[in-house]
Design a protein around this motif. Structure first.
Motif, PDB file in Angstrom:
ATOM      1  N   PHE A 113       0.775  -1.246  -0.080  1.00  0.00           N
ATOM      2  CA  PHE A 113       0.095   0.105   0.141  1.00  0.00           C
ATOM      3  C   PHE A 113       0.750   1.337  -0.100  1.00  0.00           C
ATOM      4  O   PHE A 113       1.772   1.525   0.843  1.00  0.00           O
ATOM      5  N   GLU A 254      -7.203   8.850   3.228  1.00  0.00           N
ATOM      6  CA  GLU A 254      -6.545   7.680   3.890  1.00  0.00           C
ATOM      7  C   GLU A 254      -7.289   6.506   4.244  1.00  0.00           C
ATOM      8  O   GLU A 254      -7.091   5.309   4.302  1.00  0.00           O
ATOM      9  N   GLY A 258      -6.799   2.947   2.878  1.00  0.00           N
ATOM     10  CA  GLY A 258      -6.650   1.885   3.822  1.00  0.00           C
ATOM     11  C   GLY A 258      -7.786   0.900   3.937  1.00  0.00           C
ATOM     12  O   GLY A 258      -7.842  -0.373   3.539  1.00  0.00           O
ATOM     13  N   LEU A 282       2.791  -1.679   4.659  1.00  0.00           N
ATOM     14  CA  LEU A 282       2.288  -0.250   4.554  1.00  0.00           C
ATOM     15  C   LEU A 282       3.497   0.652   4.259  1.00  0.00           C
ATOM     16  O   LEU A 282       4.430   0.786   5.323  1.00  0.00           O
ATOM     17  N   ALA A 287      -1.656   4.182   4.872  1.00  0.00           N
ATOM     18  CA  ALA A 287      -2.464   3.125   4.696  1.00  0.00           C
ATOM     19  C   ALA A 287      -2.708   2.566   6.102  1.00  0.00           C
ATOM     20  O   ALA A 287      -3.413   1.206   6.050  1.00  0.00           O
ATOM     21  N   SER A 290      -5.878   0.343   6.808  1.00  0.00           N
ATOM     22  CA  SER A 290      -5.998  -0.934   6.263  1.00  0.00           C
ATOM     23  C   SER A 290      -6.139  -1.927   7.324  1.00  0.00           C
ATOM     24  O   SER A 290      -6.668  -3.100   7.347  1.00  0.00           O
ATOM     25  N   THR A 316       1.812  -8.022   9.020  1.00  0.00           N
ATOM     26  CA  THR A 316       1.993  -6.585   8.644  1.00  0.00           C
ATOM     27  C   THR A 316       3.214  -6.034   8.823  1.00  0.00           C
ATOM     28  O   THR A 316       4.009  -6.446   9.870  1.00  0.00           O
TER      29      THR A 316
END
Length: 852
Positions: A113, A254, A258, A282, A287, A290, A316
């Protein structure tokens, strides 16, 4: 007379030439010369008029020329050859499949992202370094075969185009992005309609988001668009401009990126059969939302908030790009509370099932009323990184408070230094030299470029002069056009055709114009700069470019001062400012500059990449020891401007400017002009070869992406698989965290004893025994790691560069270990306990530590 109506006349491709559209819609042409040359050959005039955009040029090619090309066997053969090469490129095994992919199971897919992507100037959805970095990341992931899918926004107006007024002030203009002229296609649903998802934003209602896709070689780039007829005016404007508007507008963008981005990924994968991503990367905090959507997904399937957070964190990665707090998006908590829109039970109407106050806690600074997007990024990601070694160190200090009890060195923020995509940024003449020295090998998969040392002085000198001449020609044209736009008459601009000189030492300087980058450091002593520029025997010329953010008034003033100096009749043939810096201009500038100047305030530049591009083309680095140069600096391949450590900014700037002038006058200029009897600057060319062999392979985006794969993507994918393969893990891990957190205040370490050092002195190489009393506060031995922390004691009384030595139970409530003190000096040690669990990625992850 005026027409009473208008129609657009556009040529249609004959069926024989249909492959041209496939080639035009795959942005691999941005780094494959043969494909771009095919379009240029089709119609050079249409190619230039379209801004060198294959997809935009096709309707401009006269039907007669298309018919002619369709009958041209050689052209059609080349076209089909390019199409075949592209298909092979997309489907063949590459570095990832050969060396990095898991030996069993499907390849892990990464969702990347970013708020901006700088892939080509013909897709204007970028502003500067962050976007260029993201674009190069996608290109290199494609080259390496990394299974990646990217998510961004398509902007109606993109970022601004820059011009100057008569006084040298920046003027911003916005140009409408017509999707029909962009290398993108709508994603279609089963009914052939553009695929959409939606988000519910207070004040906007249900915002419908259309999905477009750009093909970047093997990597699909999903672009999200709210400019749809079904939306109201406010909603349509969410994706109007990059980095435009107020807080409300930024938050809305945003949220679309996201939350809308995760929903778009799910819809795209369902519609196309693309594999679902397991890892979410990210690229900056934009982002971050998300992660909230993914938590909501898990909670809607029955997980609790903490359980969902644990699973989301496992897969992540968060990359931070700023070393200064001012560069981070920060909002009032109440602004975010309004956007998350809690119902009577405190559950978000934006993300179903998400508890609003728990979500807000992820971004709160110190539990207060400021919501920090970077803090949310770190709390949502189990793995995080800065973008150079120095930036990683700065970030660990900057965000140390998020991991209480741990020294900055142990804050779980690693670093992966940025890189640039070689095939995009290496000029054609320089690329020919690469091939001459190294052949047709897959250079993206190797770090050994020693064969470049075989390049001859003649080849290097000839290529460098050709690139400098191309830069001078481009600069003359841009300066001429700029003065026409500033209101000058063509008759008074003959001088613009004679500025600069293809045989003069050329210094390049181009970047986003903000105060910390110090555009005007070179103007600290204008008289001295004039002497350098106008030296009759050894002149120097500067070519400069860059944009200031429309709201950055100090940055605009720096630019105005620089332009005013460049406008002076006495020096304007030796210093030029080129407006409207973009990828096309950058590619010529970084290739033609002999020396690339970079003088930010250390350590306020996270990494920087423009100088890397110059290195790839045989340019030499002249930089403050900041960003990437801090870890790669060598006197054999560049020059370092000393850093002055002082709180007096004026004094620092003055002294560093003096050093800049001194190095330029006494070291760089003489080296460039020192020629042998044949007119060859042997020492200068030797330095170029050293830079190409030693520095260039370190600054490739292929090296960068390989590092992301091995250090972050694969570990994150493994962590995700652990949760996916064991549905009970999120519950047991969450329960374990709760149990450990509750018990931790009772964990005690005391009565530390060191046997063998009773006198306070030991001989080098002696073994000592360390023991400590440990009270686990009711926790199991498996829950806690007890370790000695030993190392040399610094001047501040702290243990520097500690060694961690695990202690084991020796009975009687004590733990111990024996180890050797091998290095002389003042050694200190202590004992601590930290949580231990297979699902943790770092000792510091929970911010829990008990010390003696």
């Amino acid at each position: 007379m005026k027409p009473i109506s208008e129609v657009t006349v556009a040529s249609e491709l004959p069926e024989t030439l249909a492959p041209l559209r496939d080639l035009a819609l795959d942005l691999r042409w941005t780094w494959r010369r043969q494909t771009l040359d095919l379009f240029r050959r089709l119609d050079p005039d249409a190619f230039e008029r379209s801004g060198r955009s294959p997809i935009a040029m096709l309707p401009l090619v006269p039907a007669s020329r298309l018919a002619q090309a369709a009958r041209d066997d050689d052209f059609c053969q080349r076209m089909h050859g390019e199409l075949g090469d592209l298909r092979t490129y997309r489907t063949s095994d590459r570095w990832f499949q050969r060396t990095a992919a898991p030996t069993s199971g499907p390849e892990p897919v990464v969702a990347y992202f970013s708020m901006e992507f700088g892939i080509t100037e013909t897709l204007p959805i970028y502003s500067g370094g962050l976007g260029i970095l993201a674009g190069d990341h996608l290109k290199s992931a494609s080259d390496l075969g990394v299974p990646l899918i990217a998510v961004g926004l398509i902007y109606q107006w993109g970022y601004f185009s820059q011009s100057l007024d008569r006084d040298g002030q920046q003027v911003e203009e916005y140009r409408l992005n017509d999707p029909a002229a962009l290398p993108i296609e709508p994603v279609r649903d089963v009914d052939g309609e553009q695929l959409t998802v939606s988000v519910r934003l207070p004040g906007h209602g249900d915002v419908v988001i259309g999905l477009w896709t750009a093909r970047v070689g093997r990597v699909p780039l999903l672009l999200l668009d709210t400019n749809l007829p079904v939306n109201g005016e406010r909603a349509r404007l969410i994706t109007d401009r990059l980095y435009g508007g107020d807080h409300e507008h930024r938050i809305a963008q945003e949220v679309v990126l996201g939350i809308g981005g995760v929903r778009a990924l799910r819809a795209y994968c369902a519609a196309t059969g693309h594999a679902e991503p397991q890892v979410f990367h990210l690229n900056e905090g934009h982002a971050g939302f998300s992660g909230l959507e993914r938590i909501g997904e898990l909670m809607r399937r029955g997980a609790g908030f903490d359980e969902a957070l644990s699973e989301v964190r496992a897969g992540t990665i968060f990359t931070t790009h700023t070393p200064v707090p001012a560069g981070i998006d920060r909002f009032d908590v109440d602004e975010l509370r309004e956007v998350l829109d809690a119902d009577g039970a405190g559950i978000s109407r934006l993300v179903d099932a998400l508890p609003v106050e728990a979500a807000l806690a992820l971004g709160r600074e110190d539990g207060g009323e400021v919501f920090n997007m970077a803090h949310m990024g770190f709390r949502l990601a189990q793995r995080a990184n800065g973008v150079s070694r120095l930036h990683g160190a700065v970030s660990r200090t900057m965000f140390q408070d998020l991991y209480p009890g741990f020294d900055a060195a142990e804050v779980p923020i690693t670093s992966i230094t940025n890189g640039v995509h070689r095939r995009t940024w290496v000029s054609a003449p320089m690329d020919d030299l690469y091939k001459k020295a190294m052949g047709e090998i897959d250079i993206s998969a190797t770090g050994d470029w020693s064969q470049l040392a075989t390049l001859t002085d003649h080849d290097l000198q000839d290529t460098r002069r050709r690139l400098r001449a191309d830069l001078v020609e481009m600069a003359r044209e841009h300066v001429h056009r700029s003065w026409l736009r500033r209101g000058a008459d063509a008759a008074e601009l003959a001088w613009t055709r004679e500025i600069l000189d293809p045989d003069v030492l050329t210094v390049g300087f181009a970047r986003r114009v903000s105060t910390y980058k110090r555009l005007t450091l070179m103007l600290s002593d204008p008289d001295r700069l004039r002497r350098i520029l106008l030296d009759p025997e050894r002149p120097v010329q500067f070519i400069i470019a860059g944009k200031a953010h429309p709201a950055d008034m100090p940055g605009k003033e720096l630019m105005r001062r620089l332009v005013a100096f460049a406008d002076e009749a006495g020096v304007r043939h030796r210093i030029a400012f080129l407006p409207d810096y973009d990828i096309q201009m950058a590619s010529v500038l970084v290739a033609g500059a002999d020396v690339w100047l970079n003088n930010p305030v250390r350590p306020e530049e996270a990494s920087g990449t423009s100088g890397m591009k110059a290195v790839m083309n045989g340019g030499l680095t002249f930089s403050v020891s900041d960003g990437w140069w801090d870890e790669m600096a060598t006197d054999e391949a560049g020059w370092t401007i000393p850093t002055v450590e002082t709180d007096d900014r004026e004094r620092r700037d003055r002294l560093e400017a003096d050093a800049l002038y001194e190095i330029l006058e006494r070291r760089i200029v003489p080296l460039f002009h020192d020629r042998d009897e044949a007119g060859v600057p042997r020492a200068w060319l030797r330095m170029i070869r050293e830079s190409l062999v030693r520095i260039a392979p370190q600054v490739t985006a292929s090296r960068m992406v390989r590092d992301y794969v091995t250090e972050l993507y694969l570990p994150a994918a493994a962590a995700h698989r652990a949760f996916a393969s064991d549905p009970s893990l999120r519950e047991t891990f969450t329960a374990w965290k709760g149990r450990v957190s509750d018990a931790w205040p009772r964990v005690r370490i005391s009565d530390v004893r060191i046997e063998g050092a009773e006198s306070g002195r030991v001989a080098t190489g002696s073994e000592v025994a360390l023991t400590a009393a440990v009270d686990l506060g009711g926790l199991d031995v498996a829950d806690v790691m007890v370790e000695a922390v030993a190392g040399e004691v610094g001047a501040d009384g702290e243990i520097a560069d500690p060694t961690l030595i695990p202690l084991r139970s020796i009975g009687g409530g004590r733990c111990g270990a024996r180890f050797t003190l091998a290095v002389p000096g003042r050694v200190g040690c202590t004992v601590r306990a930290v949580p231990r669990h297979e699902a943790l990625a770092s000792r510091a992850e929970l911010g829990l530590v008990a010390t003696a």
